[in-house]
Design a protein around this motif. Sequence first.
Motif, PDB file in Angstrom:
ATOM      1  N   ASP A  98     -92.457  -2.038 -36.894  1.00 59.49           N
ATOM      2  CA  ASP A  98     -91.683  -3.216 -37.315  1.00 59.49           C
ATOM      3  C   ASP A  98     -91.276  -3.093 -38.783  1.00 59.49           C
ATOM      4  OD1 ASP A  98     -91.730  -4.485 -34.860  1.00 59.49           O
ATOM      5  OD2 ASP A  98     -93.565  -5.600 -35.289  1.00 59.49           O
ATOM      6  N   ALA A  99     -92.214  -2.607 -39.610  1.00 59.46           N
ATOM      7  CA  ALA A  99     -91.911  -2.442 -41.032  1.00 59.46           C
ATOM      8  C   ALA A  99     -90.823  -1.388 -41.240  1.00 59.46           C
ATOM      9  CB  ALA A  99     -93.178  -2.054 -41.791  1.00 59.46           C
ATOM     10  N   LEU A 100     -90.897  -0.295 -40.503  1.00 63.31           N
ATOM     11  CA  LEU A 100     -89.894   0.761 -40.631  1.00 63.31           C
ATOM     12  C   LEU A 100     -88.527   0.277 -40.156  1.00 63.31           C
ATOM     13  CD1 LEU A 100     -91.965   3.874 -39.458  1.00 63.31           C
ATOM     14  CD2 LEU A 100     -91.209   3.334 -41.789  1.00 63.31           C
ATOM     15  N   ALA A 101     -88.517  -0.495 -39.077  1.00 62.98           N
ATOM     16  CA  ALA A 101     -87.253  -1.043 -38.585  1.00 62.98           C
ATOM     17  C   ALA A 101     -86.612  -1.938 -39.641  1.00 62.98           C
ATOM     18  CB  ALA A 101     -87.487  -1.822 -37.297  1.00 62.98           C
ATOM     19  N   ARG A 102     -87.434  -2.707 -40.343  1.00 65.99           N
ATOM     20  CA  ARG A 102     -86.916  -3.578 -41.402  1.00 65.99           C
ATOM     21  C   ARG A 102     -86.396  -2.750 -42.571  1.00 65.99           C
ATOM     22  NH1 ARG A 102     -89.438  -4.648 -45.786  1.00 65.99           N
ATOM     23  NH2 ARG A 102     -91.480  -4.124 -44.891  1.00 65.99           N
ATOM     24  N   VAL A 103     -87.184  -1.786 -43.021  1.00 62.57           N
ATOM     25  CA  VAL A 103     -86.807  -0.969 -44.175  1.00 62.57           C
ATOM     26  C   VAL A 103     -85.526  -0.182 -43.903  1.00 62.57           C
ATOM     27  CG1 VAL A 103     -87.482   1.055 -45.538  1.00 62.57           C
ATOM     28  CG2 VAL A 103     -89.150  -0.767 -45.086  1.00 62.57           C
ATOM     29  N   LEU A 104     -85.414   0.385 -42.704  1.00 58.61           N
ATOM     30  CA  LEU A 104     -84.264   1.224 -42.369  1.00 58.61           C
ATOM     31  C   LEU A 104     -83.086   0.412 -41.840  1.00 58.61           C
ATOM     32  CD1 LEU A 104     -86.183   4.184 -40.708  1.00 58.61           C
ATOM     33  CD2 LEU A 104     -85.254   4.063 -43.026  1.00 58.61           C
ATOM     34  N   ARG A 105     -83.268  -0.913 -41.814  1.00 59.78           N
ATOM     35  CA  ARG A 105     -82.199  -1.830 -41.399  1.00 59.78           C
ATOM     36  C   ARG A 105     -81.660  -1.502 -40.007  1.00 59.78           C
ATOM     37  NH1 ARG A 105     -78.903  -3.846 -46.710  1.00 59.78           N
ATOM     38  NH2 ARG A 105     -80.720  -4.148 -48.045  1.00 59.78           N
ATOM     39  N   LEU A 106     -82.581  -1.331 -39.081  1.00 63.78           N
ATOM     40  CA  LEU A 106     -82.194  -1.023 -37.710  1.00 63.78           C
ATOM     41  C   LEU A 106     -81.695  -2.279 -37.016  1.00 63.78           C
ATOM     42  CD1 LEU A 106     -85.132   1.306 -36.573  1.00 63.78           C
ATOM     43  CD2 LEU A 106     -83.040   1.891 -37.826  1.00 63.78           C
ATOM     44  N   ASP A 107     -80.681  -2.125 -36.179  1.00 66.67           N
ATOM     45  CA  ASP A 107     -80.221  -3.257 -35.380  1.00 66.67           C
ATOM     46  C   ASP A 107     -81.121  -3.399 -34.148  1.00 66.67           C
ATOM     47  OD1 ASP A 107     -79.380  -1.373 -33.455  1.00 66.67           O
ATOM     48  OD2 ASP A 107     -77.320  -1.361 -34.198  1.00 66.67           O
ATOM     49  N   ASP A 108     -80.825  -4.371 -33.298  1.00 66.69           N
ATOM     50  CA  ASP A 108     -81.701  -4.641 -32.156  1.00 66.69           C
ATOM     51  C   ASP A 108     -81.806  -3.445 -31.217  1.00 66.69           C
ATOM     52  OD1 ASP A 108     -82.147  -7.160 -33.130  1.00 66.69           O
ATOM     53  OD2 ASP A 108     -80.723  -8.162 -31.799  1.00 66.69           O
ATOM     54  N   GLY A 109     -80.681  -2.777 -30.974  1.00 71.81           N
ATOM     55  CA  GLY A 109     -80.702  -1.616 -30.092  1.00 71.81           C
ATOM     56  C   GLY A 109     -81.512  -0.477 -30.671  1.00 71.81           C
ATOM     57  N   GLU A 110     -81.361  -0.224 -31.967  1.00 73.60           N
ATOM     58  CA  GLU A 110     -82.111   0.851 -32.620  1.00 73.60           C
ATOM     59  C   GLU A 110     -83.604   0.526 -32.661  1.00 73.60           C
ATOM     60  OE1 GLU A 110     -78.767   2.558 -35.751  1.00 73.60           O
ATOM     61  OE2 GLU A 110     -79.853   0.707 -36.220  1.00 73.60           O
ATOM     62  N   ARG A 111     -83.935  -0.735 -32.883  1.00 70.47           N
ATOM     63  CA  ARG A 111     -85.346  -1.116 -32.890  1.00 70.47           C
ATOM     64  C   ARG A 111     -85.959  -0.930 -31.497  1.00 70.47           C
ATOM     65  NH1 ARG A 111     -88.665  -5.224 -31.640  1.00 70.47           N
ATOM     66  NH2 ARG A 111     -90.474  -5.578 -33.001  1.00 70.47           N
ATOM     67  N   ALA A 112     -85.221  -1.318 -30.461  1.00 64.06           N
ATOM     68  CA  ALA A 112     -85.716  -1.120 -29.097  1.00 64.06           C
ATOM     69  C   ALA A 112     -85.936   0.360 -28.812  1.00 64.06           C
ATOM     70  CB  ALA A 112     -84.727  -1.716 -28.097  1.00 64.06           C
ATOM     71  N   TYR A 113     -85.032   1.191 -29.301  1.00 67.00           N
ATOM     72  CA  TYR A 113     -85.164   2.640 -29.129  1.00 67.00           C
ATOM     73  C   TYR A 113     -86.412   3.143 -29.836  1.00 67.00           C
ATOM     74  CZ  TYR A 113     -83.668   7.562 -29.243  1.00 67.00           C
ATOM     75  OH  TYR A 113     -83.583   8.917 -29.108  1.00 67.00           O
TER      76      TYR A 113
END
Length: 310
Positions: A73-88
């Motif tokens: 979750d922290a990496l998704a926030r830092v790398l500014r992932l969208d919903d699809g990228e976070r799900a991936y």
Amino acid sequence: MSSSNGHVSELGAFLKARRTELSPAEAGLPGSAGRRRVKGLRREEVALLASISPDYYTRLEQGRRRASEPVLDALARVLRLDDGERAYLLELSGRDTARPRRRTSQKVRPQLRRLLDDLSTTPAVVLGRRTDILAWNAMASALFIDFARIPERDRNFVRLIFREPAVRALYADWEWAARMTLAQLRMEAVRDPEDPRLTELVGELSVQDTDFRRWWGTHRVAAQRSGTKVLDHPVVGPLTLDWSFLTSTDDPDQQLITLTAEPGTTSHDRLRTLASRTSGAHDRPGRSARPDSSSAMAGASWPSTSRVRT
């Protein structure tokens, strides 16, 4: 390589690809003096922003360890992932339970076949695993290409958008469509990384097409359920069509994709014109408006190749 090891390796490649695209300023870090030796963020900077140790993050990128959900979750926030990228990201880590994969030959579901047949003025297709083309209606064939002439093994959307000139020529922005197709395919790949047909498809297109090879290496992902595509049809002219898809409840690996135009628009009128021409053509002997599930719908680039308009 096992699915587990393959996911860990892809997780590292995905994280590296995303951090190289993010500048320190975009990540909220003060600018650093002098020339930077790396493109985008450094590993240590990602680790700092995610509140983890540099060694921990380095091991993640190198595929030498797994990440906990809070770290993801922290990496998704830092790398500014969208919903699809976070799900991936979650699927790669095994935190999101993927549905069991079945590699048996797919046949279009009877309910989807009936829907296809009833959509006499709406282009519609059924896509299966790895964007394989399972079935289509007459309008879809008239809009894109004579799907029945495509050999069964080549009835795959990704292959057609890259290798079929007639399909490529339809798109007002082919590059965008092609890149989005690959992003969608990579979402599919994470669910079954050992699928031999998928491996063969990626290997084949990587050799045949330099654009495919370059864009596949960017590790872009996307998950879209609707959007808008702009086509330049050789018979009726420019069309702006909205697409959406329904997933079969009996087989989540089958999706019905439809393309429609807003009533009152030129595109709506042109789609009706195409429908009237299609009805006459497919009523002639030798042309069936009811292709079986083994037929092709060769050039359709539906969910993964469309630009979402907001």
